[in-house]
Design a protein around this motif. Structure first.
Motif, PDB file in Angstrom:
ATOM      1  N   ILE A   1       0.842  -1.201   0.000  1.00 28.62           N
ATOM      2  CA  ILE A   1       0.000   0.000   0.000  1.00 28.62           C
ATOM      3  C   ILE A   1       0.875   1.248   0.000  1.00 28.62           C
ATOM      4  N   VAL A   2       1.924   1.253   0.845  1.00 29.92           N
ATOM      5  CA  VAL A   2       2.830   2.403   0.875  1.00 29.92           C
ATOM      6  C   VAL A   2       3.593   2.507  -0.446  1.00 29.92           C
ATOM      7  N   ALA A   3       4.010   1.379  -0.988  1.00 35.08           N
ATOM      8  CA  ALA A   3       4.723   1.390  -2.270  1.00 35.08           C
ATOM      9  C   ALA A   3       3.846   1.962  -3.382  1.00 35.08           C
ATOM     10  N   ARG A   4       2.564   1.617  -3.360  1.00 36.86           N
ATOM     11  CA  ARG A   4       1.640   2.143  -4.364  1.00 36.86           C
ATOM     12  C   ARG A   4       1.465   3.650  -4.196  1.00 36.86           C
ATOM     13  N   ALA A   5       1.402   4.110  -2.935  1.00 41.28           N
ATOM     14  CA  ALA A   5       1.287   5.547  -2.669  1.00 41.28           C
ATOM     15  C   ALA A   5       2.538   6.284  -3.161  1.00 41.28           C
ATOM     16  N   ILE A   6       3.713   5.686  -2.938  1.00 38.94           N
ATOM     17  CA  ILE A   6       4.957   6.303  -3.413  1.00 38.94           C
ATOM     18  C   ILE A   6       5.004   6.299  -4.930  1.00 38.94           C
ATOM     19  N   SER A   7       4.469   5.252  -5.548  1.00 44.42           N
ATOM     20  CA  SER A   7       4.411   5.207  -7.006  1.00 44.42           C
ATOM     21  C   SER A   7       3.588   6.368  -7.548  1.00 44.42           C
ATOM     22  N   GLN A   8       2.474   6.681  -6.888  1.00 41.08           N
ATOM     23  CA  GLN A   8       1.652   7.824  -7.298  1.00 41.08           C
ATOM     24  C   GLN A   8       2.402   9.137  -7.064  1.00 41.08           C
TER      25      GLN A   8
ATOM     26  N   LEU B   1      11.501  10.265  -5.821  1.00 39.67           N
ATOM     27  CA  LEU B   1      11.088   9.624  -4.588  1.00 39.67           C
ATOM     28  C   LEU B   1      10.966  10.668  -3.477  1.00 39.67           C
ATOM     29  N   PRO B   2      10.258  10.360  -2.410  1.00 44.56           N
ATOM     30  CA  PRO B   2      10.239  11.294  -1.278  1.00 44.56           C
ATOM     31  C   PRO B   2      11.648  11.502  -0.746  1.00 44.56           C
TER      32      PRO B   2
ATOM     33  N   ALA C   1       2.462  14.016   1.931  1.00 40.32           N
ATOM     34  CA  ALA C   1       1.820  13.735   0.639  1.00 40.32           C
ATOM     35  C   ALA C   1       1.615  12.240   0.453  1.00 40.32           C
ATOM     36  N   ILE C   2       2.595  11.438   0.872  1.00 33.12           N
ATOM     37  CA  ILE C   2       2.467   9.982   0.794  1.00 33.12           C
ATOM     38  C   ILE C   2       1.306   9.514   1.676  1.00 33.12           C
ATOM     39  N   ASN C   3       1.199  10.073   2.878  1.00 29.92           N
ATOM     40  CA  ASN C   3       0.105   9.695   3.777  1.00 29.92           C
ATOM     41  C   ASN C   3      -1.255  10.032   3.179  1.00 29.92           C
ATOM     42  N   ALA C   4      -1.325  11.141   2.455  1.00 29.83           N
ATOM     43  CA  ALA C   4      -2.580  11.512   1.799  1.00 29.83           C
ATOM     44  C   ALA C   4      -2.944  10.489   0.726  1.00 29.83           C
ATOM     45  N   HIS C   5      -1.936  10.044  -0.037  1.00 34.70           N
ATOM     46  CA  HIS C   5      -2.171   9.005  -1.046  1.00 34.70           C
ATOM     47  C   HIS C   5      -2.627   7.706  -0.382  1.00 34.70           C
ATOM     48  N   ILE C   6      -2.002   7.359   0.758  1.00 35.02           N
ATOM     49  CA  ILE C   6      -2.363   6.134   1.467  1.00 35.02           C
ATOM     50  C   ILE C   6      -3.809   6.193   1.939  1.00 35.02           C
ATOM     51  N   ALA C   7      -4.213   7.335   2.499  1.00 34.54           N
ATOM     52  CA  ALA C   7      -5.592   7.490   2.969  1.00 34.54           C
ATOM     53  C   ALA C   7      -6.575   7.313   1.817  1.00 34.54           C
TER      54      ALA C   7
END
Length: 265
Positions: free
Chosen positions: A140-147, A155-156, A188-194
């Protein structure tokens, strides 16, 4: 005596290395983010006294030296041996005294100013595999980082700063700049994860510390895929992932002889 073989199988093993061997780090010297750019531009070497000049962080020295190289050569980055030597000459010309340790550190770390930013192949592989259907925290985190990468192209930011000769004020300011940028990227990654968790109807369960560690070490993530027993026993060429027996038997440290004996037993 006795000899035996234990064969453990997992479909895949995903890791995010927290103690990498790489010394390159994630300083973004070749393409500074806006806050770092403004900080580096704010320091005028010509107006500094002797003590201040000897305590400018090498990060700033390298950014300004690279600016001078680009202006003089018209090239984006040093690529040839001559280019790299020229960058080092620029650093030496900026130095006032041989005893300035910060400039010695700039010379030792000059390679960080000519290695272009890139996302490692192993990380690109992780991001390409981070599609729908995988619901573990890692994916899930990897997918958020991909976005995030699709939006920003990078990368972040890791946000960590190595030790270096610098005045306390400048070093603390530099730490704040890197830390603030890394914090913004992580947010920003946390926003994608949510958004992803809402999309799949999952309850928020990923700990913020896990996301922060992932973001800090994103450039060292990797996934290892393993063959099943059926795939292992199926004849295959080296190109298909099989063993090159001719090469293996030449390796004194290879255990292929024991492997073949166990298979034949």
């Amino acid at each position: 005596g006795f000899v035996g073989k234990l064969r453990v199988y997992v479909a895949e093993h995903a890791v995010c290395e927290t103690k990498p061997d790489s010394e390159l780090g994630d300083l973004r010297l070749t393409d500074p983010f806006p806050e770092l750019r403004r900080f580096a531009d704010s320091i005028n070497f010509e107006t500094l006294d002797e003590a201040q000049h000897a305590h400018v962080p090498y990060v700033v020295i390298l950014i300004q030296a690279l600016d001078r190289f680009r202006k003089a050569s018209g090239k984006a980055l040093p690529s040839t041996r001559e280019d790299k030597d020229e960058l080092k000459k620029i650093i030496l010309k900026m130095r006032r005294k041989d005893v300035e340790v910060n400039f010695a550190e700039a010379l030792d770390n000059a390679y960080k100013a000519w290695v272009p930013y890139s996302i490692p192949d192993s990380v690109q592989n992780v991001l390409s595999l981070a599609g729908e259907g995988k619901k573990s925290d890692f994916w899930i985190v990897a997918r958020a980082i991909s976005q995030f990468v699709r939006d920003c192209g990078k990368l972040p930011l890791a946000g960590s700063l190595p030790d270096m000769t610098a005045s306390t004020d400048l070093y603390v300011k530099l730490q704040e700049i890197y830390g603030s940028r890394a914090g913004g990227d992580c947010a920003a990654i946390n926003a994608h994860i949510a958004a992803l968790q809402k999309e799949v109807g999952a309850e928020p369960s990923i700990l913020p510390d896990y996301v922060q560690r992932f973001c800090r070490n994103a450039q060292y993530c990797e996934v290892f895929s393993y063959r099943s027993l059926d795939e292992e026993f199926r004849p295959s060429s080296p190109e298909e992932g099989g063993l090159d027996l001719a090469e293996e038997v030449q390796d004194e440290d290879s255990l292929v002889q024991w492997y073949l004996a166990m298979r034949a037993a």
